[in-house]
Design an enzyme around this catalytic site. Structure first.
Site, mmCIF file in Angstrom:
data_model
loop_
_atom_site.group_PDB
_atom_site.id
_atom_site.type_symbol
_atom_site.label_atom_id
_atom_site.label_comp_id
_atom_site.label_asym_id
_atom_site.label_seq_id
_atom_site.Cartn_x
_atom_site.Cartn_y
_atom_site.Cartn_z
ATOM 1 N N ASP A 23 0.817 -1.230 0.000
ATOM 2 C CA ASP A 23 0.000 0.000 0.000
ATOM 3 C C ASP A 23 0.845 1.272 0.000
ATOM 4 O O ASP A 23 0.425 2.298 0.524
ATOM 5 C CB ASP A 23 -0.951 0.036 1.224
ATOM 6 N N LYS B 10 2.413 2.111 -5.141
ATOM 7 C CA LYS B 10 3.125 1.563 -6.315
ATOM 8 C C LYS B 10 2.363 1.817 -7.615
ATOM 9 O O LYS B 10 2.958 2.095 -8.645
ATOM 10 C CB LYS B 10 3.334 0.048 -6.153
ATOM 11 N N GLY C 162 -3.978 -4.061 -4.436
ATOM 12 C CA GLY C 162 -4.961 -3.032 -4.759
ATOM 13 C C GLY C 162 -4.209 -1.775 -5.136
ATOM 14 O O GLY C 162 -3.691 -1.085 -4.264
ATOM 15 N N HIS C 163 -4.071 -1.521 -6.424
ATOM 16 C CA HIS C 163 -3.271 -0.384 -6.871
ATOM 17 C C HIS C 163 -4.189 0.759 -7.299
ATOM 18 O O HIS C 163 -4.892 0.677 -8.303
ATOM 19 C CB HIS C 163 -2.339 -0.813 -8.011
ATOM 20 N N GLN D 178 2.311 -5.895 -3.164
ATOM 21 C CA GLN D 178 2.644 -5.969 -1.730
ATOM 22 C C GLN D 178 3.998 -5.280 -1.469
ATOM 23 O O GLN D 178 4.340 -4.380 -2.206
ATOM 24 C CB GLN D 178 2.663 -7.427 -1.235
HETATM 25 P P1 IMP Z 1 -2.650 -12.796 1.463
HETATM 26 O O1 IMP Z 1 -1.676 -12.247 0.483
HETATM 27 O O2 IMP Z 1 -4.086 -12.525 1.097
HETATM 28 O O3 IMP Z 1 -2.395 -14.245 1.749
HETATM 29 O O4 IMP Z 1 -2.448 -12.035 2.860
HETATM 30 C C1 IMP Z 1 -1.269 -12.197 3.641
HETATM 31 C C2 IMP Z 1 -0.870 -10.887 4.323
HETATM 32 O O5 IMP Z 1 -0.464 -9.949 3.323
HETATM 33 C C3 IMP Z 1 -2.010 -10.202 5.083
HETATM 34 O O6 IMP Z 1 -1.459 -9.525 6.206
HETATM 35 C C4 IMP Z 1 -2.541 -9.178 4.099
HETATM 36 O O7 IMP Z 1 -3.164 -8.083 4.733
HETATM 37 C C5 IMP Z 1 -1.236 -8.766 3.415
HETATM 38 N N1 IMP Z 1 -1.436 -8.260 2.056
HETATM 39 C C6 IMP Z 1 -1.660 -8.975 0.935
HETATM 40 N N2 IMP Z 1 -1.759 -8.171 -0.123
HETATM 41 C C7 IMP Z 1 -1.584 -6.918 0.322
HETATM 42 C C8 IMP Z 1 -1.548 -5.637 -0.316
HETATM 43 O O8 IMP Z 1 -1.673 -5.498 -1.530
HETATM 44 N N3 IMP Z 1 -1.325 -4.583 0.499
HETATM 45 C C9 IMP Z 1 -1.132 -4.713 1.841
HETATM 46 N N4 IMP Z 1 -1.154 -5.880 2.467
HETATM 47 C C10 IMP Z 1 -1.372 -6.977 1.726
#
Ligand code: IMP
Length: 428
Positions: free
Chosen positions: A13, A16, A40-41, A225
């Site tokens: 977040d 990017k 989520g971009h 991420q």
């Molecule tokens: P997952 O990727 O859905 O398995 O989530 C694993 C961890 O990564 C969790 O803490 C999510 O909140 C975090 N996470 C996954 N994608 C994002 C992102 O795009 N931004 C921020 N945190 C993320």
């Protein structure tokens, strides 16, 4: 430069999408190489906002080829929904520019369900995932039983792959989680239909990028991420299931000629995190709430409130090393404008010592942040932002980050729009 990478330097977040959108103006291809629609971009063009999850942010530039490389876990339903959003955002968008690797593992209904069951199962580790099925899909990839995008075009092969995938899961759903799940036939028919819809986009993206590079085309890699969520380098187990660091580019989508010459780490001027896990500089009181509300800190994918705190230099230094970051893009500086205190975490007290850089295995729950106070700034930039118009205190805040991080801030953003950014270096 021929190739540049954009990597989140924190817990995701960082902005990017916005930086990718800006740099894609001069690039020919934008390539996603890891993660999935857990990302989520958010991009704002002429005051109009769009949030992209799976489709590379470069798609908003008319002549850019948007590539979803094989390292991405691909949810065909989410992709089709995103295409609808994209078309309603810009009816003239040329969808033929979007390419999907035939080798991407497919996120199925079983992965979604398993993600939810695991998060809700008492006695398991709650990660606070996005519930998009990302982890379970990567598990199947590594276990060599994933359905891949190319399989969606072949009924027999798809049935075979789904049978292999379902064999263990069926037992888990029935006996451990007691959850209802679609039959193999239901899931196969759903996926076949989606496969048909995405057929025109499916190709060998490795060769596509390779041939483009051979012709002198410019490639931008768009990370999802952030470094601290990397499966190997991140704050395990509170991480995502892919390599969010620069290594993910090599395994997830880059032929040799496209290796990035610059790796830009995107960092907010403060820190946020969604989901569970340690967060040394988290501010639980007034400051945290102020950052959350002024910064609009809610997850673009899940809508969850983001936890907020001061910028953490020991973690940023670590991210720079772990992901070979060559410079930084500092975003959301405007959010700190008008604050009545401004702090940077410059080091930690940890196990009786003072340290200035995090490292793998450090227990972030046990560190005690050391803060430095900085002079306040309150810049408005009513006539537009430029290097010359930065106030001395704002300049000092940026300079101090450069000193502590050990790499330059090449890009700075003081607002969400395309025109609220200073790019200090020519990348393409
Ligand atoms: P997952 O990727 O859905 O398995 O989530 C694993 C961890 O990564 C969790 O803490 C999510 O909140 C975090 N996470 C996954 N994608 C994002 C992102 O795009 N931004 C921020 N945190 C993320």
């Amino acid at each position: 430069m021929k190739s540049v990478a954009i990597i989140g330097a924190q817990w995701g977040d960082e902005g990017k999408g916005k930086i990718t959108d800006l740099l894609s103006e001069r690039s020919d291809l934008v390539v996603r190489y890891q993660g999935g629609n857990n990302a989520g971009h958010t991009i704002i063009v002429d005051g109009k906002k769009i949030v992209l999850h799976l489709i590379p942010s470069g798609v908003l530039r008319g002549d850019v080829t948007a590539v979803i490389g094989h390292g991405v876990v691909f949810d065909p339903q989410a992709f089709c929904q995103e295409m609808i959003t994209l078309k309603s955002w810009d009816g003239d968008i040329d969808a033929s520019r979007i390419k999907i690797s035939a080798n991407c593992p497919v996120v199925t209904s079983y992965h979604h369900l398993l993600d939810r069951c695991r998060e809700e199962h008492k006695g398991g580790v709650t990660i606070g995932t996005t519930l998009k099925g990302i982890g379970p899909c990567y598990e199947d990839k590594v276990a060599r039983r994933a359905v891949r995008v190319g399989d969606l075009l072949n009924k027999q092969l798809l049935s075979k792959r789904l049978a292999a995938m379902l064999s263990e899961k069926e037992y888990l759903f029935t006996h451990l989680y007691k959850a209802e799940f679609p039959t193999l036939e239901e899931e196969r028919d759903r996926l076949l239909e989606l496969g048909n819809l995405i057929r025109p986009h499916i190709c060998d993206t490795f060769s596509l990028v390779d041939q483009a590079v051979a012709k002198g085309k410019k490639v931008l890699f768009e990370g999802a991420q952030g470094v601290l969520l990397d499966i190997d380098y991140g704050s395990y187990p509170y991480v995502t299931s892919s390599n969010t660091t620069v290594g993910g580019i090599f395994t997830g989508g880059s032929p040799s000629g496209a290796a990035p010459e610059a790796v830009i780490g995107i960092t907010k001027a403060y820190t946020t995190r969604v989901g569970e896990g340690p967060f040394p500089t988290e501010q639980l009181g007034e400051i945290g709430e102020k950052l959350q509300s002024i910064g609009g800190e809610r997850g673009a994918t899940t809508g969850r409130k983001r936890r907020c705190g001061w910028l953490d230099l020991p973690l940023l230094r670590y991210a720079i090393k772990a992901s070979h970051l060559t410079s930084l893009a500092l975003t959301k500086l405007d959010i700190l404008s008008g604050f009545d205190q401004l702090k940077l975490c410059t080091g930690y007290h940890y196990q009786g010592e003072m340290i200035d850089c995090a490292f793998p295995g450090i227990d972030l729950e046990q560190v005690e942040p050391i803060y430095e106070d900085l002079a306040l700034f309150d810049d408005k930039f009513e006539d537009g932002i430029s290097e010359k118009s930065l106030s001395p205190n704002l300049k000092n805040y940026i300079k101090r980050i450069e000193e502590l991080a050990g790499v330059p801030v090449d890009i700075l953003a003081y607002g969400p729009g395309r025109d609220q950014v200073i790019i200090r270096k020519t990348f393409f």
